[in-house]
Scaffold this motif. Structure first.
Motif: not given
Length: 337
Positions: A126-135, A153-161, A166-176
């Motif tokens: 996961l550390k090589n994926e986009y923070p949104q994907t990891v979230a 995970l690396p501290d900076g990356f973990a905080m971004e995740v 925290l900002r993530m609402e319901s995940v759309q089915r196509d994204v999931l």
């Protein structure tokens, strides 16, 4: 209306839909509880398209089902038989992919499977994926597992995740679906391939758990047949003497969790190097007490020593697997006291 004459043209989902409707709401609900979401959708859609189904059709389906069961005889389910069936109905690539997923971590859904993947392995991917994907991924697995992964995970990356979560609402089915498809094709399939154990490693693990005399007998026989194979198995074995490669802090962690009744017995049959390594992690007073306890044992059976040492080695492997200590791959690394 579906009739007995067109039963043979019905697909599996349609037949399953008829059966479940015939069973009634209570039994149908129990079956749905055991199904994957995709299966529920497929059968539910088939139900909505059935229209009126005659009693003759239901009877014909039940009769066909009963006849097929009665003529089957004994069934044997295995990886090989399942793979053969898949190869007949799917492409070789797709069949292989499905079998790799089955052989991988246990779990019905992709998220169940991820929950059974070692957190260090998952974090490394996961550390090589986009923070949104990891979230998205961490929001779908168990909280305790997500916490362990996040901590690796690396501290900076973990905080971004964390901020994305925290900002993530319901995940759309196509994204999931997209994230799940990527995990299945890239991560889980590679994981299934990488977790197939080398045969030499398997034998080494078995030898590690043998009585010392039995292990010596088998190893001598193996050397007679193939010295190269025997040497490779030896290099993969982790024995009590190999604890000498651990740094004092790792030995200290091991000492804190080891069953105290086994330690004197294990050290009674250990080399001076290993014994001193264990004793060096103790205070002067505690070290003297342990030396006195070892000396008071008197003559002791080799089998008891092997059992005690084997239990400590198994504990060391558990600590290494959980990431609490690190076991070097090199047999040449020795601690100098």
């Amino acid at each position: 209306m579906a009739t007995a004459r067109n039963v043979t043209s019905m697909n599996g989902a349609e037949k399953a839909a008829v059966f479940m409707l015939a069973l009634g709401e209570e039994q149908c609900a129990k079956l749905f509880e055991m199904m994957h979401e995709d299966e529920i959708k497929e059968i539910s859609f088939a139900m909505t398209q059935l229209g009126n189904v005659s009693a003759e059709t239901v009877e014909k389906l039940c009769s066909d089902f009963s006849s097929s069961l009665g003529s089957t005889g004994m069934l044997i389910g295995s990886y090989d038989s399942t793979e053969r069936l898949l190869m007949k109905s799917l492409s070789r690539e797709r069949a292989s992919q499905i079998m790799e997923e089955i052989r991988g971590p246990a779990g019905r859904t992709m998220w169940d499977k991820l929950g059974n993947v070692n957190e260090a392995v998952l974090a490394n991917y996961l550390k090589n994926e986009y923070p949104q994907t990891v979230a998205v991924v961490l929001s779908k697995v168990r909280s305790d597992h997500a916490a362990r992964v996040l901590g690796l995970l690396p501290d900076g990356f973990a905080m971004e995740v964390i901020m994305r979560m925290l900002r993530m609402e319901s995940v759309q089915r196509d994204v999931l679906d997209s994230v799940e498809k990527t995990l299945r094709s890239e991560f889980m399939s590679n994981l299934a391939r990488s977790t197939r154990r080398d045969s030499h490693e398997l034998v080494a693990d078995i030898f590690n758990n043998l009585d010392r005399q039995v292990e010596g007998r088998f190893m001598s026989a193996l050397e007679e047949r193939s010295r190269d194979t025997a040497e490779r198995v030896k290099s993969l074995m982790f024995t009590f003497d190999d604890l000498g490669r651990l740094p004092p802090e790792a030995i200290g962690k091991l000492m804190r969790v080891v069953e105290k009744s086994k330690l004197p017995t294990a050290l009674k049959g250990a080399s001076e190097l290993i014994r001193n390594l264990f004793l060096s992690t103790l205070s002067e007073r505690a070290g003297k007490l342990l030396r006195d306890e070892i000396a008071s044992l008197g003559p002791i059976r080799l089998r008891d020593v092997d059992e005690a040492q084997g239990a400590i080695v198994a504990l060391a492997k558990e600590l290494a697997q959980s990431g609490e200590i690190e076991i070097s791959d090199s047999k040449d690394e020795q601690m100098v006291l």
